[in-house]
Structures are given as C-alpha cells and as structure tokens.
Design an enzyme around this catalytic site. Structure first.
Site, PDB file in Angstrom:
ATOM      1  N   ALA A  11       9.344  11.461  13.836  1.00 14.64           N
ATOM      2  CA  ALA A  11       9.618  10.158  14.297  1.00 14.64           C
ATOM      3  C   ALA A  11       8.216   9.415  14.122  1.00 14.64           C
ATOM      4  CB  ALA A  11       9.773   9.726  15.769  1.00 14.64           C
ATOM      5  N   TYR A 152      12.780  21.365  -3.424  1.00 10.77           N
ATOM      6  CA  TYR A 152      13.235  20.345  -2.658  1.00 10.77           C
ATOM      7  C   TYR A 152      14.612  19.928  -2.638  1.00 10.77           C
ATOM      8  CZ  TYR A 152      13.493  15.830  -0.412  1.00 10.77           C
ATOM      9  OH  TYR A 152      13.728  14.651   0.245  1.00 10.77           O
TER      10      TYR A 152
END
Ligand code: NDP
Ligand code: 8X3
Length: 252
Positions: A11, A152
């Site tokens: 966050a 990834y």
C-alpha cells in the site's frame, strides 16, 4: 456500502496506495501494509474519510511476520472483508540466460510466496465467517509473453491460475476471488524494475498514455462492490495505446 475492512499489501505506492484512497473515500476501514512504513504513515494523511487506518510494516516474503501481523490485528480490524494481494515487483528485463538469479528469487518470493502467505493467513477467517473477497493483482504478463518477461510473467501466471483454483476450493462458500490483470500502468513499477534508473523508467511511458494507479483502484473497488452473488473471475485491462504485436520471426 456497509463498512468493510480492507487489507492491502503493497500500500506504500502505486496501485496499493490508490486502492487505499479509493476505499477510504467509501468509508472503509483499512489495514495498510508494506515494507516502507514512512510511506504508509504519509498516506494516512489522505485517508481522513476512512473508518479507521491500521498500519503494519510488513515484508510479505516473511511467512512468520505475515502470520503474526494477521494474528495481532487490533479489535475492530480482525474481520477482514477484502484482501487486496497487490504487493509485487518485476526486477530486470534481461533474457533468461543473462538474468541475475537473485532477481528471480526475489520475484518468486514476493509475487508467488508472499501472495500465498497472505492468502493462507487471511482466508480461514473469511471461510469461518462465510464472507469475504480476495482480489489478486496479476498482470497481462500472465497471459502474454514478451522478451525479458521470463520469471515475472511466470509469477503472474501463477497468480492467475491460483485465483481460479481458489474459486474451485471455495465453491459452496460465500467467499469471492477476483484476478485483475493490468497492462502498462505508470507507478514506481519501472523504477523498481530498472533498479532506480529513472531515465529508463521514464522511457517506458514516454509519448504514450499508460493506465494510472487510479484506473486500477477504481476497477478493484468496482469488482468488490458487485452484488454479493456476483463473482468477477478475472478482468484484464490495458491502455488504449497498448496492443499485441505479430509473432517475432528470426531470419538469417
Ligand atoms: P509499485 O512499485 O508502485 O508498488 C509495488 C508495491 O509493492 C509497493 O507498495 C511495495 O512496497 C510493495 N512491495 C514490493 N515488495 C514487497 C514485499 N516484499 N513486501 C511487501 N510489500 C512489497 O508498483 P505497482 O503499484 O505498479 O505494482 C503493484 C502490483 O501490480 C504488483 O504486483 C505488480 O506486479 C502489478 N502490476 C503492475 C503493472 C504496472 O504496469 N505498473 C501492470 C500489471 C501488474 P514497499 O517497497 O514499501 O515494500
Ligand atoms: C506489468 C506490465 O507489461 O511490464 O505487469 O509486464 S508489464
């Protein structure tokens, strides 16, 4: 909406911070986690409309710390309605035969294992209360290969398939699972990928209009706010300025 308790990983910037702002504007109660606690503290100032904000410095790769963070949530924050499994990163864009193996380890540990740990720590409470929603942040890289995407993309393919398998496990429970697959979005993502080379990061977005973190946050809030009987399984979004290319052909 009734006051929901939202647990967001990663966050401190990008999508996660934008999700915090969007859910705060709906009056939600927020549990914000990331490694950079000072960024979370700074974000708190933008979240005046939240029903409450609890900040945890957390590295999702640390399973013991994840379990402890969930087990020690303060009164009022324990019944998590929504887990946004957002923490993640790409490191490097080298081909597989040149890549630093340590970068692969970090991506696997964060994007796969960290997401597993958070899910495993929070899901039992949702099942017990027969209520909850897990929103996993995958990527277009889960489905569409590109040079240098190697591990990834592999980690994000895990996230997408894990999301579907969670749905299979949860049949009969009122717990929803959604996988969001964004394309190119301008956040700190490329600064991290290029290890602080801001010039290289800026080139990724130069002359084009990428998605924004707000676009993703609004999408997350939208899927969460569908009626309780509706499960958005997966949602892929890209900027209009992005599309697929033809297969590459090597010619002598
Ligand atoms: P940012 O780099 O802006 O944000 C990544 C967030 O993940 C940061 O808050 C960071 O916090 C957190 N994070 C990274 N590693 C860890 C860790 N070990 N433990 C806890 N938190 C961690 O990038 P985005 O907002 O763009 O990325 C968010 C997610 O979206 C990622 O999973 C990414 O793969 C995905 N994504 C991004 C796209 C893009 O083009 N931007 C497109 C598709 C998917 P801190 O460093 O403080 O720990
Ligand atoms: C991030 C988008 O295209 O760099 O997941 O892989 S991309």
């Amino acid at each position: 909406m009734s006051v929901k308790t939202i647990f967001i990983t990663g966050a401190s910037s990008g999508f996660g911070a934008a999700c915090a702002r969007s859910f705060a504007s709906e009056g939600a109660r927020l549990i914000l986690t990331a490694r950079r606690k000072e960024k979370l503290e700074a974000l708190r100032g933008d979240l005046a409309s939240a029903a409450g904000v609890h900040i945890i410095q957390l590295d999702v790769r640390d399973r013991v710390a994840v379990d402890a963070a969930v087990a020690s949530l303060p009164e009022g924050f324990r019944d998590i309605d929504v887990l946004v499994n957002n923490a993640g990163l790409a490191l490097g864009l080298e081909p597989s035969h040149k890549v630093a193996i340590e970068d692969w380890d970090v991506m696997v540990d964060t994007n796969i294992k960290g997401l597993m740990y958070c899910t495993r720590a929070i899901l039992p409470g949702m099942v017990e209360r027969n209520c909850g929603h897990i929103v996993n942040i995958s990527s277009t890289a889960a489905s569409w290969p590109y040079p240098g995407g190697n591990v990834y993309g592999g980690t994000k393919a895990f996230v997408s398939q894990f999301s579907r398998n969670l749905r299979a496990d949860l049949l009969g429970k009122k717990v929803r699972v959604t996988c969001i697959q964004p394309g190119m979005a301008e956040t700190e993502f490329s600064n991290v990928r290029f290890k602080g080379d801001d010039g290289k990061a800026d080139q990724v977005y130069a002359g084009t209009q990428p998605l924004t973190a707000v676009d993703i946050a609004e999408t997350v809030v939208w899927v969460v706010n569908r009626p309780a009987h509706v499960n958005i399984n997966s949602l892929e979004l890209m900027p209009v300025d992005q599309a697929w290319g033809p297969f590459s052909i090597h010619r002598e």
